[in-house]
Design a protein around this motif. Structure first.
Motif, PDB file in Angstrom:
ATOM      1  N   LEU A  96      34.856  45.752  30.922  1.00  0.00           N
ATOM      2  CA  LEU A  96      35.259  45.528  32.312  1.00  0.00           C
ATOM      3  C   LEU A  96      36.764  45.679  32.479  1.00  0.00           C
ATOM      4  CD1 LEU A  96      34.715  44.731  35.237  1.00  0.00           C
ATOM      5  CD2 LEU A  96      34.815  42.323  34.526  1.00  0.00           C
ATOM      6  N   ARG A  97      37.542  45.154  31.540  1.00  0.00           N
ATOM      7  CA  ARG A  97      39.002  45.275  31.657  1.00  0.00           C
ATOM      8  C   ARG A  97      39.415  46.737  31.694  1.00  0.00           C
ATOM      9  NH1 ARG A  97      43.670  45.937  28.813  1.00  0.00           N
ATOM     10  NH2 ARG A  97      45.461  44.668  29.515  1.00  0.00           N
ATOM     11  N   ALA A  98      38.853  47.557  30.828  1.00  0.00           N
ATOM     12  CA  ALA A  98      39.209  48.974  30.783  1.00  0.00           C
ATOM     13  C   ALA A  98      38.808  49.681  32.074  1.00  0.00           C
ATOM     14  CB  ALA A  98      38.544  49.641  29.580  1.00  0.00           C
ATOM     15  N   ARG A  99      37.662  49.316  32.634  1.00  0.00           N
ATOM     16  CA  ARG A  99      37.213  49.961  33.866  1.00  0.00           C
ATOM     17  C   ARG A  99      38.105  49.568  35.035  1.00  0.00           C
ATOM     18  NH1 ARG A  99      32.400  48.086  35.316  1.00  0.00           N
ATOM     19  NH2 ARG A  99      31.984  46.669  33.585  1.00  0.00           N
ATOM     20  N   LEU A 100      38.509  48.300  35.106  1.00  0.00           N
ATOM     21  CA  LEU A 100      39.397  47.863  36.175  1.00  0.00           C
ATOM     22  C   LEU A 100      40.804  48.439  36.010  1.00  0.00           C
ATOM     23  CD1 LEU A 100      38.407  44.097  36.495  1.00  0.00           C
ATOM     24  CD2 LEU A 100      37.963  45.906  38.171  1.00  0.00           C
ATOM     25  N   ALA A 101      41.214  48.681  34.774  1.00  0.00           N
ATOM     26  CA  ALA A 101      42.574  49.175  34.514  1.00  0.00           C
ATOM     27  C   ALA A 101      42.825  50.523  35.164  1.00  0.00           C
ATOM     28  CB  ALA A 101      42.827  49.245  33.012  1.00  0.00           C
ATOM     29  N   ARG A 102      41.775  51.265  35.453  1.00  0.00           N
ATOM     30  CA  ARG A 102      41.948  52.561  36.124  1.00  0.00           C
ATOM     31  C   ARG A 102      42.431  52.388  37.566  1.00  0.00           C
ATOM     32  NH1 ARG A 102      36.886  53.708  33.363  1.00  0.00           N
ATOM     33  NH2 ARG A 102      35.729  53.363  35.283  1.00  0.00           N
ATOM     34  N   HIS A 103      42.315  51.176  38.095  1.00  0.00           N
ATOM     35  CA  HIS A 103      42.604  50.954  39.519  1.00  0.00           C
ATOM     36  C   HIS A 103      43.835  50.088  39.769  1.00  0.00           C
ATOM     37  CE1 HIS A 103      38.715  52.708  40.603  1.00  0.00           C
ATOM     38  NE2 HIS A 103      38.196  52.018  39.604  1.00  0.00           N
ATOM     39  N   HIS A 104      44.444  49.558  38.699  1.00  0.00           N
ATOM     40  CA  HIS A 104      45.551  48.619  38.872  1.00  0.00           C
ATOM     41  C   HIS A 104      46.706  48.968  37.936  1.00  0.00           C
ATOM     42  CE1 HIS A 104      42.964  46.023  41.274  1.00  0.00           C
ATOM     43  NE2 HIS A 104      42.049  46.109  40.321  1.00  0.00           N
ATOM     44  N   ALA A 105      47.924  48.907  38.455  1.00  0.00           N
ATOM     45  CA  ALA A 105      49.107  49.146  37.622  1.00  0.00           C
ATOM     46  C   ALA A 105      49.218  48.109  36.514  1.00  0.00           C
ATOM     47  CB  ALA A 105      50.365  49.126  38.490  1.00  0.00           C
ATOM     48  N   ASP A 106      48.817  46.872  36.793  1.00  0.00           N
ATOM     49  CA  ASP A 106      48.820  45.792  35.804  1.00  0.00           C
ATOM     50  C   ASP A 106      47.505  45.040  35.970  1.00  0.00           C
ATOM     51  OD1 ASP A 106      49.120  43.441  34.335  1.00  0.00           O
ATOM     52  OD2 ASP A 106      51.270  43.328  34.701  1.00  0.00           O
ATOM     53  N   VAL A 107      46.499  45.429  35.194  1.00  0.00           N
ATOM     54  CA  VAL A 107      45.161  44.892  35.394  1.00  0.00           C
ATOM     55  C   VAL A 107      45.095  43.398  35.100  1.00  0.00           C
ATOM     56  CG1 VAL A 107      44.367  45.474  33.063  1.00  0.00           C
ATOM     57  CG2 VAL A 107      42.713  45.289  34.946  1.00  0.00           C
ATOM     58  N   ASP A 108      45.873  42.910  34.123  1.00  0.00           N
ATOM     59  CA  ASP A 108      45.849  41.474  33.838  1.00  0.00           C
ATOM     60  C   ASP A 108      46.465  40.673  34.982  1.00  0.00           C
ATOM     61  OD1 ASP A 108      44.569  41.723  31.377  1.00  0.00           O
ATOM     62  OD2 ASP A 108      46.454  42.016  30.309  1.00  0.00           O
ATOM     63  N   SER A 109      47.488  41.212  35.603  1.00  0.00           N
ATOM     64  CA  SER A 109      48.063  40.570  36.783  1.00  0.00           C
ATOM     65  C   SER A 109      47.008  40.416  37.867  1.00  0.00           C
ATOM     66  CB  SER A 109      49.240  41.395  37.315  1.00  0.00           C
ATOM     67  OG  SER A 109      49.611  40.984  38.616  1.00  0.00           O
ATOM     68  N   ALA A 110      46.267  41.504  38.137  1.00  0.00           N
ATOM     69  CA  ALA A 110      45.258  41.466  39.193  1.00  0.00           C
ATOM     70  C   ALA A 110      44.129  40.506  38.841  1.00  0.00           C
ATOM     71  CB  ALA A 110      44.709  42.877  39.427  1.00  0.00           C
ATOM     72  N   PHE A 111      43.614  40.619  37.615  1.00  0.00           N
ATOM     73  CA  PHE A 111      42.436  39.815  37.273  1.00  0.00           C
ATOM     74  C   PHE A 111      42.747  38.328  37.211  1.00  0.00           C
ATOM     75  CE2 PHE A 111      39.414  37.648  34.614  1.00  0.00           C
ATOM     76  CZ  PHE A 111      38.206  38.124  35.103  1.00  0.00           C
ATOM     77  N   TRP A 112      43.784  37.957  36.468  1.00  0.00           N
ATOM     78  CA  TRP A 112      44.017  36.528  36.253  1.00  0.00           C
ATOM     79  C   TRP A 112      44.581  35.841  37.491  1.00  0.00           C
ATOM     80  CZ3 TRP A 112      41.069  34.827  32.804  1.00  0.00           C
ATOM     81  CH2 TRP A 112      40.787  35.569  31.656  1.00  0.00           C
ATOM     82  N   GLY A 113      45.302  36.572  38.342  1.00  0.00           N
ATOM     83  CA  GLY A 113      45.735  35.959  39.590  1.00  0.00           C
ATOM     84  C   GLY A 113      44.550  35.475  40.399  1.00  0.00           C
ATOM     85  N   TRP A 114      43.526  36.325  40.487  1.00  0.00           N
ATOM     86  CA  TRP A 114      42.295  35.985  41.223  1.00  0.00           C
ATOM     87  C   TRP A 114      41.453  34.954  40.475  1.00  0.00           C
ATOM     88  CZ3 TRP A 114      37.420  37.573  39.206  1.00  0.00           C
ATOM     89  CH2 TRP A 114      36.322  37.308  40.035  1.00  0.00           C
ATOM     90  N   ASN A 115      41.191  35.202  39.202  1.00  0.00           N
ATOM     91  CA  ASN A 115      40.259  34.361  38.460  1.00  0.00           C
ATOM     92  C   ASN A 115      40.788  32.943  38.273  1.00  0.00           C
ATOM     93  OD1 ASN A 115      38.807  33.585  35.604  1.00  0.00           O
ATOM     94  ND2 ASN A 115      37.570  34.988  36.848  1.00  0.00           N
ATOM     95  N   ASP A 116      42.060  32.823  37.953  1.00  0.00           N
ATOM     96  CA  ASP A 116      42.618  31.492  37.683  1.00  0.00           C
ATOM     97  C   ASP A 116      42.544  30.586  38.909  1.00  0.00           C
ATOM     98  OD1 ASP A 116      43.162  32.097  35.063  1.00  0.00           O
ATOM     99  OD2 ASP A 116      45.315  32.417  35.357  1.00  0.00           O
ATOM    100  N   ILE A 117      42.874  31.104  40.097  1.00  0.00           N
ATOM    101  CA  ILE A 117      42.878  30.220  41.263  1.00  0.00           C
ATOM    102  C   ILE A 117      41.452  29.886  41.711  1.00  0.00           C
ATOM    103  CG2 ILE A 117      43.176  32.139  42.891  1.00  0.00           C
ATOM    104  CD1 ILE A 117      44.351  28.442  43.208  1.00  0.00           C
ATOM    105  N   TRP A 118      40.549  30.840  41.632  1.00  0.00           N
ATOM    106  CA  TRP A 118      39.174  30.538  42.034  1.00  0.00           C
ATOM    107  C   TRP A 118      38.519  29.512  41.099  1.00  0.00           C
ATOM    108  CZ3 TRP A 118      35.659  31.084  45.824  1.00  0.00           C
ATOM    109  CH2 TRP A 118      35.994  31.905  46.900  1.00  0.00           C
ATOM    110  N   LEU A 119      38.927  29.477  39.841  1.00  0.00           N
ATOM    111  CA  LEU A 119      38.340  28.517  38.901  1.00  0.00           C
ATOM    112  C   LEU A 119      39.170  27.240  38.761  1.00  0.00           C
ATOM    113  CD1 LEU A 119      37.002  30.884  36.093  1.00  0.00           C
ATOM    114  CD2 LEU A 119      35.786  29.935  38.067  1.00  0.00           C
ATOM    115  N   ASP A 120      40.254  27.133  39.502  1.00  0.00           N
ATOM    116  CA  ASP A 120      41.063  25.911  39.510  1.00  0.00           C
ATOM    117  C   ASP A 120      40.287  24.821  40.259  1.00  0.00           C
ATOM    118  OD1 ASP A 120      42.937  23.865  40.106  1.00  0.00           O
ATOM    119  OD2 ASP A 120      44.583  25.308  40.042  1.00  0.00           O
TER     120      ASP A 120
END
Length: 267
Positions: free
Chosen positions: A166-190
């Protein structure tokens, strides 16, 4: 689609927002602004915005929010707050509209907002907070409260991100895929995010609203769009069979037909 960058003020600094115009020459036609989901971007919409704009003879603006696509990435030590969607609706989106001359008395006029998931919630907040900014809303799988099914699915997505491609597939769409993923995931699971609730705002909706939900949505139940109708009785609901969290992928023809008819009725 070819994209550009617009520089806007946000959170005490200047950031770049990726965007693309569709059919901009159709200046007399309604403008539809596409707001993506929690892991989305301009490119992750694929060709659906163009298909919808062509079907309805509409103009389109597709953008990647801060932290997504080719927009300025979120610094890895920056944690988004519970109000992150409110800030996008009340600060970042108006700033972008100022730069792109969108709004009453401006070059591009007052737009419709077409939001998916988190983008749908941002659209609701924007229309309720600043009614003059928005001509109408079409929201797909929006969130108005945090449901247990959402939390479970987002936690499962975290596991997929760590353990699969999943990370590799999302990386095609984001300049910094970890920035995009963890920004969203961390707050929703807070745990603090469990108290997030848009219902107090919904009675302030004045524009036409079409709220769409798939019957097989793995991130939310019909309670989300039914809640919109409860607090804003003028909102129209579309419930789609054989459809998950992304109606524009699972039922594009049915969604396009409904969206074009709804905009035509209210334009």
């Amino acid at each position: 689609m070819a994209t550009e960058l617009a520089r806007i003020p946000f959170d005490g600094r200047q950031i770049d927002i990726e965007f693309a115009w569709l059919r901009a020459e159709r200046t007399e036609r309604p403008l539809l602004v596409f707001l993506h989901e929690g892991l989305g971007s301009v490119s992750m919409w694929r060709d659906y915005p163009r298909q919808l704009c062509e079907a309805g003879d509409l103009r389109g603006l597709v953008l990647s929010r801060y932290g997504y696509g080719q927009s300025t990435p979120r610094p890895h030590d920056e944690k988004w707050g519970v109000d992150f969607m409110h800030r996008q609706a009340r600060e970042a989106l108006p700033a972008l509209f100022d730069v792109l001359e969108i709004g009453a008395g401006r070059r591009h006029g007052v737009p419709w907002l077409f939001g998916h998931s988190d983008g749908g919630s941002i659209a609701l907040i924007c229309a309720a907070s600043a009614p003059a900014m928005v001509a109408g809303l079409i929201v797909l799988a929006p969130h108005i409260v945090v449901e247990e099914v959402s939390v479970r699915s987002i936690a499962a997505t975290r596991d997929l991100y760590r353990q699969t491609d999943l990370r590799a597939r999302l990386a095609r769409h984001h300049a910094d895929v970890d920035s995009a993923f963890w920004g969203w995931n961390d707050i929703w699971l807070d745990p603090a995010f469990r108290a997030w609730d848009l219902r107090p705002l919904l009675a302030d909706l004045r524009c036409p609203v079409l709220a769409v939900q798939g019957e097989d949505d793995e991130y939310g139940t019909m309670a989300q769009i039914e809640g919109i109708h409860r607090y804003a009785p003028h909102a129209a609901l579309l419930k789609l069979a054989r459809c998950g969290h992304s109606p524009h992928r699972d039922q594009p023809e049915r969604l396009t037909e409904a969206a074009v008819a709804f905009i035509s009725t209210h334009t």
